[in-house]
Write a protein that holds these residues in place. Structure first.
Motif, PDB file in Angstrom:
ATOM      1  N   GLY A  57     -11.367 -27.678 -28.697  1.00  0.00           N
ATOM      2  CA  GLY A  57     -11.418 -29.128 -28.604  1.00  0.00           C
ATOM      3  C   GLY A  57     -10.428 -29.700 -27.621  1.00  0.00           C
ATOM      4  O   GLY A  57     -10.356 -30.924 -27.454  1.00  0.00           O
ATOM      5  N   PHE A  58      -9.645 -28.844 -26.945  1.00  0.00           N
ATOM      6  CA  PHE A  58      -8.612 -29.311 -26.029  1.00  0.00           C
ATOM      7  C   PHE A  58      -8.677 -28.557 -24.710  1.00  0.00           C
ATOM      8  O   PHE A  58      -9.078 -27.401 -24.645  1.00  0.00           O
ATOM      9  CB  PHE A  58      -7.218 -29.127 -26.635  1.00  0.00           C
ATOM     10  N   ASP A  59      -8.244 -29.225 -23.643  1.00  0.00           N
ATOM     11  CA  ASP A  59      -8.015 -28.603 -22.344  1.00  0.00           C
ATOM     12  C   ASP A  59      -6.510 -28.451 -22.145  1.00  0.00           C
ATOM     13  O   ASP A  59      -5.738 -29.384 -22.440  1.00  0.00           O
ATOM     14  CB  ASP A  59      -8.568 -29.475 -21.210  1.00  0.00           C
ATOM     15  N   ASP A  60      -6.086 -27.297 -21.629  1.00  0.00           N
ATOM     16  CA  ASP A  60      -4.694 -27.138 -21.241  1.00  0.00           C
ATOM     17  C   ASP A  60      -4.439 -27.936 -19.967  1.00  0.00           C
ATOM     18  O   ASP A  60      -5.341 -28.127 -19.137  1.00  0.00           O
ATOM     19  CB  ASP A  60      -4.377 -25.663 -20.996  1.00  0.00           C
ATOM     20  N   THR A  61      -3.207 -28.395 -19.788  1.00  0.00           N
ATOM     21  CA  THR A  61      -2.869 -29.226 -18.636  1.00  0.00           C
ATOM     22  C   THR A  61      -1.491 -28.860 -18.092  1.00  0.00           C
ATOM     23  O   THR A  61      -0.697 -28.203 -18.765  1.00  0.00           O
ATOM     24  CB  THR A  61      -2.831 -30.719 -19.008  1.00  0.00           C
ATOM     25  N   SER A  83      -7.010 -27.997 -17.009  1.00  0.00           N
ATOM     26  CA  SER A  83      -7.311 -26.623 -16.610  1.00  0.00           C
ATOM     27  C   SER A  83      -8.569 -26.543 -15.753  1.00  0.00           C
ATOM     28  O   SER A  83      -8.633 -25.763 -14.798  1.00  0.00           O
ATOM     29  CB  SER A  83      -7.450 -25.740 -17.855  1.00  0.00           C
ATOM     30  N   GLU A  84      -9.578 -27.347 -16.078  1.00  0.00           N
ATOM     31  CA  GLU A  84     -10.797 -27.325 -15.272  1.00  0.00           C
ATOM     32  C   GLU A  84     -10.530 -27.864 -13.871  1.00  0.00           C
ATOM     33  O   GLU A  84     -11.012 -27.309 -12.868  1.00  0.00           O
ATOM     34  CB  GLU A  84     -11.897 -28.147 -15.943  1.00  0.00           C
ATOM     35  N   MET A  85      -9.757 -28.958 -13.767  1.00  0.00           N
ATOM     36  CA  MET A  85      -9.392 -29.496 -12.460  1.00  0.00           C
ATOM     37  C   MET A  85      -8.650 -28.455 -11.638  1.00  0.00           C
ATOM     38  O   MET A  85      -8.909 -28.271 -10.441  1.00  0.00           O
ATOM     39  CB  MET A  85      -8.527 -30.749 -12.627  1.00  0.00           C
ATOM     40  N   LEU A  86      -7.726 -27.743 -12.280  1.00  0.00           N
ATOM     41  CA  LEU A  86      -6.941 -26.743 -11.568  1.00  0.00           C
ATOM     42  C   LEU A  86      -7.818 -25.591 -11.096  1.00  0.00           C
ATOM     43  O   LEU A  86      -7.655 -25.102  -9.971  1.00  0.00           O
ATOM     44  CB  LEU A  86      -5.811 -26.229 -12.461  1.00  0.00           C
ATOM     45  N   HIS A  87      -8.741 -25.157 -11.943  1.00  0.00           N
ATOM     46  CA  HIS A  87      -9.622 -24.067 -11.516  1.00  0.00           C
ATOM     47  C   HIS A  87     -10.446 -24.483 -10.302  1.00  0.00           C
ATOM     48  O   HIS A  87     -10.564 -23.719  -9.327  1.00  0.00           O
ATOM     49  CB  HIS A  87     -10.554 -23.645 -12.651  1.00  0.00           C
ATOM     50  N   ARG A  88     -11.007 -25.668 -10.362  1.00  0.00           N
ATOM     51  CA  ARG A  88     -11.851 -26.117  -9.248  1.00  0.00           C
ATOM     52  C   ARG A  88     -11.044 -26.321  -7.975  1.00  0.00           C
ATOM     53  O   ARG A  88     -11.570 -26.156  -6.858  1.00  0.00           O
ATOM     54  CB  ARG A  88     -12.584 -27.400  -9.631  1.00  0.00           C
ATOM     55  N   ALA A  89      -9.767 -26.675  -8.111  1.00  0.00           N
ATOM     56  CA  ALA A  89      -8.920 -26.895  -6.935  1.00  0.00           C
ATOM     57  C   ALA A  89      -8.333 -25.598  -6.389  1.00  0.00           C
ATOM     58  O   ALA A  89      -8.189 -25.435  -5.171  1.00  0.00           O
ATOM     59  CB  ALA A  89      -7.786 -27.860  -7.283  1.00  0.00           C
ATOM     60  N   ILE A  90      -8.002 -24.662  -7.293  1.00  0.00           N
ATOM     61  CA  ILE A  90      -7.288 -23.454  -6.884  1.00  0.00           C
ATOM     62  C   ILE A  90      -8.229 -22.278  -6.649  1.00  0.00           C
ATOM     63  O   ILE A  90      -8.211 -21.641  -5.587  1.00  0.00           O
ATOM     64  CB  ILE A  90      -6.251 -23.056  -7.954  1.00  0.00           C
ATOM     65  N   VAL A  91      -9.044 -21.970  -7.635  1.00  0.00           N
ATOM     66  CA  VAL A  91      -9.797 -20.708  -7.639  1.00  0.00           C
ATOM     67  C   VAL A  91     -11.123 -20.818  -6.899  1.00  0.00           C
ATOM     68  O   VAL A  91     -11.448 -19.980  -6.052  1.00  0.00           O
ATOM     69  CB  VAL A  91     -10.024 -20.227  -9.089  1.00  0.00           C
ATOM     70  N   SER A  92     -11.903 -21.838  -7.207  1.00  0.00           N
ATOM     71  CA  SER A  92     -13.255 -21.929  -6.646  1.00  0.00           C
ATOM     72  C   SER A  92     -13.290 -21.939  -5.116  1.00  0.00           C
ATOM     73  O   SER A  92     -14.162 -21.300  -4.518  1.00  0.00           O
ATOM     74  CB  SER A  92     -13.971 -23.161  -7.200  1.00  0.00           C
ATOM     75  N   PRO A  93     -12.355 -22.625  -4.412  1.00  0.00           N
ATOM     76  CA  PRO A  93     -12.432 -22.653  -2.937  1.00  0.00           C
ATOM     77  C   PRO A  93     -11.892 -21.395  -2.260  1.00  0.00           C
ATOM     78  O   PRO A  93     -12.008 -21.261  -1.042  1.00  0.00           O
ATOM     79  CB  PRO A  93     -11.556 -23.856  -2.559  1.00  0.00           C
ATOM     80  N   MET A  94     -11.301 -20.481  -3.014  1.00  0.00           N
ATOM     81  CA  MET A  94     -10.615 -19.348  -2.398  1.00  0.00           C
ATOM     82  C   MET A  94     -11.542 -18.418  -1.636  1.00  0.00           C
ATOM     83  O   MET A  94     -12.681 -18.185  -2.055  1.00  0.00           O
ATOM     84  CB  MET A  94      -9.905 -18.516  -3.474  1.00  0.00           C
ATOM     85  N   ASN A  95     -11.035 -17.869  -0.544  1.00  0.00           N
ATOM     86  CA  ASN A  95     -11.693 -16.747   0.115  1.00  0.00           C
ATOM     87  C   ASN A  95     -11.598 -15.550  -0.829  1.00  0.00           C
ATOM     88  O   ASN A  95     -10.505 -15.159  -1.223  1.00  0.00           O
ATOM     89  CB  ASN A  95     -10.977 -16.447   1.431  1.00  0.00           C
ATOM     90  N   PRO A  96     -12.727 -14.952  -1.235  1.00  0.00           N
ATOM     91  CA  PRO A  96     -12.667 -13.852  -2.208  1.00  0.00           C
ATOM     92  C   PRO A  96     -11.954 -12.614  -1.694  1.00  0.00           C
ATOM     93  O   PRO A  96     -11.647 -11.710  -2.463  1.00  0.00           O
ATOM     94  CB  PRO A  96     -14.142 -13.566  -2.506  1.00  0.00           C
ATOM     95  N   GLN A  97     -11.671 -12.574  -0.392  1.00  0.00           N
ATOM     96  CA  GLN A  97     -10.973 -11.425   0.181  1.00  0.00           C
ATOM     97  C   GLN A  97      -9.473 -11.670   0.331  1.00  0.00           C
ATOM     98  O   GLN A  97      -8.766 -10.880   0.950  1.00  0.00           O
ATOM     99  CB  GLN A  97     -11.595 -11.059   1.532  1.00  0.00           C
ATOM    100  N   CYS A  98      -8.990 -12.769  -0.234  1.00  0.00           N
ATOM    101  CA  CYS A  98      -7.552 -13.028  -0.331  1.00  0.00           C
ATOM    102  C   CYS A  98      -7.110 -12.766  -1.762  1.00  0.00           C
ATOM    103  O   CYS A  98      -7.897 -12.902  -2.698  1.00  0.00           O
ATOM    104  CB  CYS A  98      -7.232 -14.476   0.029  1.00  0.00           C
ATOM    105  N   ARG A  99      -5.856 -12.421  -1.935  1.00  0.00           N
ATOM    106  CA  ARG A  99      -5.320 -12.231  -3.283  1.00  0.00           C
ATOM    107  C   ARG A  99      -4.314 -13.342  -3.591  1.00  0.00           C
ATOM    108  O   ARG A  99      -3.390 -13.596  -2.828  1.00  0.00           O
ATOM    109  CB  ARG A  99      -4.636 -10.874  -3.433  1.00  0.00           C
TER     110      ARG A  99
END
Length: 320
Positions: free
Chosen positions: A106-110, A124-140
């Motif tokens: 019932g909660f999102d982490d922030t 947490s959803e905002m952070l995922h969309r900002a950090i993870v989704s745009p990443m080049n998959p060949q970067c770590r």
């Protein structure tokens, strides 16, 4: 040539009722570790440090929500295959009610930017969309979050947590929980029988306890041949397969200690993580998690976690 980029965020919340003492010290310790031990350049072209130190107010380095998101965009975009990225955050973490009804808790982490009281928290959803989704998959990307309720702060799909003995055994836990569900279902094969209801309730109750211990329930159909399932986020982040490794200071329902070590304010997770890697620079991801857990357990109740963007081999060496 592969590039190394780092974004280091620290917020002490000066002058507020929620002031912290050690976050800016954490940032300086992280900066020194990356430069002196891991070959990162301190140039502002390669490393951005954000804090609420008075001299940063009014600049892009002051950690408002808007500035943090802009800095994250700089970190995770315009990169080439093989680049190594670092993101760390020391500050307050919290939880807000999930209005989409797609989180079992019932909660999102922030995380809480310096202006969170006026402009809100970063979920947490905002952070995922900002950090993870745009990443080049060949970067770590390696992430270190030292804040309360940080276990799912970036909604990475695979989460590993050591127990009191340091064993990382999420696979066995999931397999047992799924087995309980299967056993309950098998009770009703061949037709419904009211006498079976109580036994089924017991089995399903046991399974629920197992899954609640992992914070997010799992879908039986998502379990692979080893009994491992991704976090059950509505967005199915497990299909992205981004090369992201996040060490967080505690589970979703825990707080992360702001403490003092050798007379200097610091975050317990940040200090222990860096110390663990300084003492032995050549460790696997699972070793770092276990050794950080062992060191923290001597003085703190918080349990560090390792979250990954895909199903990766935890025995491989940590790369920064």
């Amino acid at each position: 040539m592969a590039r190394k980029k780092a974004l280091i965020i620290a917020i002490n919340y000066f002058g507020t009722d929620h002031e912290l003492k050690g976050c800016i010290n954490d940032a300086q310790n992280v900066r020194n570790f990356l430069v002196e031990e891991r070959g990162f350049s301190p140039s502002t072209h390669d490393m951005v440090m954000m804090s609420d130190a008075p001299e940063n107010e009014g600049t892009p380095f002051y950690p408002t929500g808007a500035n943090i998101l802009a800095a994250i965009k700089w970190l995770v975009t315009w990169n080439k295959p093989g680049d190594s990225l670092w993101l760390s955050y020391s500050g307050h973490g919290s939880q807000v009610k999930n209005d989409d009804d797609d989180r079992p808790s019932g909660f999102d982490d922030t995380i809480c930017p310096v202006d969170y009281a006026e402009n809100g928290q970063l979920t947490s959803e905002m952070l995922h969309r900002a950090i993870v989704s745009p990443m080049n998959p060949q970067c770590r990307l390696t992430i270190l979050f030292d804040c309360c309720h940080s276990g799912s702060a970036c909604e990475l799909p695979y989460v590993y947590r050591p127990d009191a003995e340091g064993n990382v055994n999420m696979v066995d836990t999931i397999r047992r929980g799924v087995g309980l569900i299967k056993a309950a279902r098998e009770l009703f094969e061949g037709g419904f029988d009211a006498s079976k209801v109580d036994e089924a309730k017991m089995l399903l109750g046991g399974a629920t306890d197992f899954f609640n211990g992992l914070h997010h329930r799992r879908n039986e159909g998502d379990v692979d041949e080893d009994g491992l399932a991704p976090e059950n986020f509505e967005e199915h982040w497990e299909t992205e397969g981004k090369d992201v490794w996040m060490f967080s200071g505690c589970a979703d329902d825990q707080t992360s200690a702001d403490t003092s070590i050798a007379g200097t304010p610091t975050g317990a997770m940040s200090y222990t993580f860096i110390r663990t890697l300084k003492e032995n620079p050549q460790q696997s991801y699972i070793n770092v998690l276990q050794n950080t857990r062992e060191e923290l357990a001597r003085n703190y109740s918080q349990i560090p976690q390792l979250s990954c963007g895909g199903r990766y081999d935890l025995d491989q060496m940590l790369v920064l």
